[in-house]
Design an enzyme around this catalytic site. Structure first.
Site, PDB file in Angstrom:
ATOM      1  N   ASN A   1       0.862  -1.170   0.000  1.00  0.00           N
ATOM      2  CA  ASN A   1       0.000   0.000   0.000  1.00  0.00           C
ATOM      3  C   ASN A   1       0.907   1.230   0.000  1.00  0.00           C
ATOM      4  OD1 ASN A   1      -1.874   1.967   0.457  1.00  0.00           O
ATOM      5  ND2 ASN A   1      -2.764   1.004   2.288  1.00  0.00           N
TER       6      ASN A   1
ATOM      7  N   ARG B   1      -2.244  -1.943  -3.751  1.00  0.00           N
ATOM      8  CA  ARG B   1      -3.493  -1.190  -3.619  1.00  0.00           C
ATOM      9  C   ARG B   1      -3.387   0.066  -4.479  1.00  0.00           C
ATOM     10  NH1 ARG B   1      -5.063   2.782   1.192  1.00  0.00           N
ATOM     11  NH2 ARG B   1      -7.139   3.287   0.487  1.00  0.00           N
TER      12      ARG B   1
ATOM     13  N   HIS C   1     -12.136   3.122  -0.563  1.00  0.00           N
ATOM     14  CA  HIS C   1     -12.220   2.094   0.487  1.00  0.00           C
ATOM     15  C   HIS C   1     -12.991   0.855   0.037  1.00  0.00           C
ATOM     16  CE1 HIS C   1     -12.011   5.541   3.670  1.00  0.00           C
ATOM     17  NE2 HIS C   1     -10.803   5.038   3.480  1.00  0.00           N
TER      18      HIS C   1
ATOM     19  N   ARG D   1      -9.946  15.697   6.718  1.00  0.00           N
ATOM     20  CA  ARG D   1     -10.726  16.146   5.560  1.00  0.00           C
ATOM     21  C   ARG D   1     -12.071  16.708   6.000  1.00  0.00           C
ATOM     22  NH1 ARG D   1      -9.763  10.713   2.967  1.00  0.00           N
ATOM     23  NH2 ARG D   1      -7.693  10.853   2.045  1.00  0.00           N
TER      24      ARG D   1
ATOM     25  N   GLU E   1      -7.890  -5.103   4.621  1.00  0.00           N
ATOM     26  CA  GLU E   1      -7.670  -4.813   3.206  1.00  0.00           C
ATOM     27  C   GLU E   1      -6.461  -5.570   2.663  1.00  0.00           C
ATOM     28  OE1 GLU E   1      -8.113  -0.713   4.655  1.00  0.00           O
ATOM     29  OE2 GLU E   1      -8.799  -0.263   2.636  1.00  0.00           O
TER      30      GLU E   1
END
Ligand code: ADP
Length: 398
Positions: free
Chosen positions: A8, A90, A179, A240, A383
């Site tokens: 990742n 990813r 996601h 964010r 993940e």
């Protein structure tokens, strides 16, 4: 038995996990932080709780990967590189092009770089990670797993924006979400826990980490999600803003004297959310601590955070016309019983009731009461495992 690497790559970081497959055991994992900056931090966790850490300047992803592989040998985790037979990467943006994981060819890599327009910070780093690995281990199966792929089933009514049609036709201006791997994984796990096929369930998955998104999953497919063209949209997150009125853009630029639109975007991506509202931290633990000490800004940050999650969950009850379960996952979703209680208690009208004796730190499974009309679950996401499984699957398909 063979080993599979799950990668990742972020703009300045590289998170990885090495699996023994098909057993799915994690043999080692680690992170390289501050790539391209002074004093990069290189960490490996392996064996019986052993940890290796080194602070050294690592100027780019190429060197980070080279160093990682060398260190796997030095630490005795690998005897030779060729024990690794597959690597999964990813990738943040797959656009409309990638609807599922694929084996990386030159054409795929080119396309990933082309899609950098959709994720300027991430896709170039993801591509750099792929290239770096290919350089050292040119012959292993390399697989790209897209954050957006699971959302490729969204119907047009949900992915289109209320803007002139030509912007979609010409520029692909639409919702893509993110996601995806996590939402898909927890939806499937939740179905197993509930004991019904996923294609008979309507689920609302809440991935609440530093980045956060909510997804409406109908019969195993994503039908709507809170992130948008980029991960900036949706609920409020660690740094964010989540949804805001775009008219704030020119207004704030004028008022603050910011002239570059990217600087403004940077503020919405990196200095807003929990951090911006609390003025304390982007980390939910710090915000909760400050709130307990009576800090009003932290208390408000917590309220806004949970309020936005509640509103998106409520929206998705409408999108799905009812749901069987709401699932919490990721750093905050898995660990913060305070956030889970606040979200669910505030929308009990929807038929959800938490059993507080089950809503503990480290909860895993159903946390709602038996009479709760809609089940509430905590499902730890994984993940990296999804990535490793996709590598195995595609490797077998050849
Ligand atoms: P990322 O999006 O970076 O992968 P994570 O999924 O790891 O993020 O989530 C990080 C967030 O999880 C942080 O805000 C952190 O404070 C929060 N978190 C972790 N443990 C707890 C806890 N016990 N209580 C509340 N929040 C927690």
């Amino acid at each position: 038995m063979s080993k599979t690497m799950s990668m990742n790559a972020g703009s300045s970081s590289l998170k990885w996990q090495l699996y023994e497959m098909p057993a799915e055991t994690v043999i080692a994992k680690g992170i390289v932080e501050r790539i391209g900056l002074k004093d990069s931090i290189f960490t490996v966790k392996y064996g019986d709780g052993e940890k290796f850490e080194k602070v050294i300047d690592i100027p780019n992803h190429d060197l980070a990967v080279q160093m990682l592989l060398d260190e796997l040998i030095n630490l005795g985790i690998l005897k030779e590189f060729k024990e690794i037979t597959g690597v999964g990467h990813r990738i943040v943006a797959g656009g409309e092009y990638f609807k599922e994981s694929v084996i990386v060819s030159d054409a795929v890599l080119e396309k990933i770089e082309e899609l950098s327009e959709l994720a300027p910070l991430h896709n170039p780093a993801n591509a750099a990670g792929i290239r770096a690995f290919k350089k050292v281990l040119p012959d292993i199966t390399s697989v790209a797993v897209f954050d957006t792929a699971f959302h490729s089933t969204m119907p047009e009514v949900n992915y289109r924006y209320g803007i002139p049609k030509e912007y979609y036709d010409k520029y692909k201006a639409r919702k893509y979400g993110a996601h995806g791997t996590s939402h898909q994984y927890v939806a499937n796990r939740a179905a197993e826990i509930i004991g019904k096929p996923v294609d008979e369930l309507k689920l609302i998955t809440a991935h609440i980490g530093n980045g956060a998104s909510i997804t409406a999953v109908r019969y195993g497919q994503s039908v709507d999600t809170s992130m948008g063209f980029t991960p900036l949209a949706g609920v409020m997150m660690g740094t964010r803003s989540g949804d805001i009125d775009p008219s704030l853009f020119p207004y704030l630029m004028k008022k603050t004297g910011i002239t570059d639109v990217n600087d403004m975007l940077d503020i919405l991506n990196k200095k807003s959310g929990l951090l911006g509202v609390s003025g304390i931290s982007s980390d939910m633990r710090d915000v909760i601590d400050a709130k307990k000490e009576g800090n009003q800004d932290a208390a408000l940050a917590f309220e806004i955070f949970t309020d936005r999650i509640r509103k998106y969950i409520a929206q998705y009850f409408a999108v799905l016309n009812g749901a069987d379960a709401v699932i919490f996952t990721a750093g905050i979703g898995e660990n913060s019983n305070a956030v889970r209680s606040s979200v669910i208690d505030g929308m009990s009208w929807f038929g959800m009731k938490i059993d507080e004796s089950k809503n503990v730190v480290g909860a895993d499974g159903i946390i709602s009461t038996p009479d709760s009309k809609v089940k509430v679950l905590v499902v730890p996401t994984d993940e990296e495992l999804v990535i490793a499984r996709d590598v195995e699957r595609l490797k077998r398909m050849g």
